[in-house]
Design a protein around this motif. Structure first.
Motif, PDB file in Angstrom:
ATOM      1  N   GLY A 224       0.774  -1.227   0.000  1.00  0.00           N
ATOM      2  CA  GLY A 224       0.000   0.000   0.000  1.00  0.00           C
ATOM      3  C   GLY A 224       0.806   1.277   0.000  1.00  0.00           C
ATOM      4  N   GLN A 225       2.125   1.197  -0.183  1.00  0.00           N
ATOM      5  CA  GLN A 225       2.970   2.393  -0.129  1.00  0.00           C
ATOM      6  C   GLN A 225       3.322   2.909  -1.527  1.00  0.00           C
ATOM      7  N   PHE A 226       3.856   4.118  -1.571  1.00  0.00           N
ATOM      8  CA  PHE A 226       4.311   4.763  -2.799  1.00  0.00           C
ATOM      9  C   PHE A 226       5.826   4.876  -2.703  1.00  0.00           C
ATOM     10  N   LEU A 227       6.537   3.974  -3.362  1.00  0.00           N
ATOM     11  CA  LEU A 227       7.977   3.869  -3.242  1.00  0.00           C
ATOM     12  C   LEU A 227       8.695   4.752  -4.271  1.00  0.00           C
ATOM     13  N   ASN A 228       9.901   5.114  -3.924  1.00  0.00           N
ATOM     14  CA  ASN A 228      10.745   5.890  -4.830  1.00  0.00           C
ATOM     15  C   ASN A 228      12.106   5.210  -4.904  1.00  0.00           C
ATOM     16  N   ILE A 229      12.773   5.332  -6.027  1.00  0.00           N
ATOM     17  CA  ILE A 229      14.054   4.663  -6.214  1.00  0.00           C
ATOM     18  C   ILE A 229      15.170   5.375  -5.455  1.00  0.00           C
ATOM     19  N   LYS A 230      16.294   4.681  -5.362  1.00  0.00           N
ATOM     20  CA  LYS A 230      17.509   5.274  -4.797  1.00  0.00           C
ATOM     21  C   LYS A 230      18.544   5.359  -5.908  1.00  0.00           C
ATOM     22  N   ALA A 231      19.049   6.561  -6.155  1.00  0.00           N
ATOM     23  CA  ALA A 231      20.093   6.776  -7.159  1.00  0.00           C
ATOM     24  C   ALA A 231      21.144   7.697  -6.572  1.00  0.00           C
ATOM     25  N   GLU A 232      22.372   7.274  -6.631  1.00  0.00           N
ATOM     26  CA  GLU A 232      23.457   8.048  -6.037  1.00  0.00           C
ATOM     27  C   GLU A 232      23.633   9.392  -6.742  1.00  0.00           C
ATOM     28  N   GLY A 233      23.916  10.418  -5.933  1.00  0.00           N
ATOM     29  CA  GLY A 233      24.230  11.722  -6.479  1.00  0.00           C
ATOM     30  C   GLY A 233      23.048  12.637  -6.710  1.00  0.00           C
ATOM     31  N   TRP A 234      21.847  12.193  -6.304  1.00  0.00           N
ATOM     32  CA  TRP A 234      20.651  12.999  -6.553  1.00  0.00           C
ATOM     33  C   TRP A 234      19.997  13.498  -5.272  1.00  0.00           C
ATOM     34  N   GLY A 235      20.630  13.296  -4.155  1.00  0.00           N
ATOM     35  CA  GLY A 235      20.111  13.811  -2.894  1.00  0.00           C
ATOM     36  C   GLY A 235      18.727  13.292  -2.578  1.00  0.00           C
ATOM     37  N   GLU A 236      17.860  14.173  -2.093  1.00  0.00           N
ATOM     38  CA  GLU A 236      16.523  13.777  -1.660  1.00  0.00           C
ATOM     39  C   GLU A 236      15.631  13.351  -2.820  1.00  0.00           C
TER      40      GLU A 236
END
Length: 245
Positions: A224-236
């Motif tokens: 039920g969550q809204f996930l976001n990816i992790k990418a180095e160098g892009w901060g928040e």
């Protein structure tokens, strides 16, 4: 080994997800669906030793969705489906703004009803699977929190439908959580695809890799969550924390 269905696999993120999944030893069958012919997908399937099965599917056609689900069921040979990735979608532009857009119905049919029809058709196969995961590819441009920030992007129908997909995701997550499902929305980032354009932040390869990390590592806590990816160098922007609704 896990089995997958990926919609919208003819190009862009869907094609790259298919490519990267096919390179993983823990992945079994990948049913890659496409609305039309895709030489790149066919080439990938031919080189996969039968692991990639191409299925014709227009998600905006409910009858076609049911037919595709029946084909996948035959291909599974009595086994269940583990992961469904609802990736197919369209982004249409409206330079004159929300009040004049004429493409909302088409966008809604593909981006929202298509996800609903596909999910509903494949739920019985997922119920027989081991992982019971559904990842709905969404976008942070559908975040109401970010509405003012993304207002200059001339694609109101796309924004509206991604907001609706997020709401649809929550409803399915609540309905099936007691059966052990993990159903979530996921923003793959702004990718350099035909849809995202050359000015986008990330390559499709990096976006697909980060997307798969989220899908493969997801647990019932993400239901039920809204996930976001992790990418180095892009901060928040791409720090791996949940995207705001």
């Amino acid at each position: 080994m896990a089995s997958y269905v990926i919609t919208g696999a003819s190009r862009g993120l869907g094609l790259e997800l298919t490519r990267q999944l096919s390179a993983r030893s823990e992945v079994g069958k990948i049913f890659a669906t496409a609305r039309g012919d895709s030489p790149k997908l066919q080439e990938l399937a031919k080189a996969s030793s039968g692991r990639i099965v191409v299925i014709k599917l227009d998600v905006s056609d409910e009858a076609a969705v049911k037919k595709a689900a029946a084909e996948v069921e035959i291909g599974l040979a009595g086994k269940g489906l583990d992961v469904l990735i609802n990736n197919a979608g369209i982004r249409q532009f409206s330079q004159k703004g929300t009040s004049s857009m004429e493409n909302l119905q088409e966008s809604f049919t593909t981006n929202v009803l298509g996800v609903h029809w596909v999910t509903r058709a494949f739920i019985p196969l997922l119920q027989k699977g081991n992982q019971k995961k559904i990842a709905n590819i969404s976008s942070t441009v559908g975040s109401i929190t970010y509405a003012r920030l993304v207002q200059p992007i001339p694609a109101p129908a796309y924004k509206i439908t991604k907001t609706a997909v997020n709401a649809l995701t929550v409803q399915y997550a609540l309905d099936y959580e007691n059966e052990g499902f993990t159903i979530f929305a996921l923003s793959p980032g702004w990718l350099r695809t035909d849809l995202g354009g050359e000015q986008a932040d990330l390559s499709v390869e990096d976006g697909a890799e980060a997307t798969l990390v989220k899908i493969l590592s997801s647990t019932k806590e993400q239901n039920g969550q809204f996930l976001n990816i992790k990418a180095e160098g892009w901060g928040e922007k791409y720090d791996g924390s949940n995207a705001p609704w």
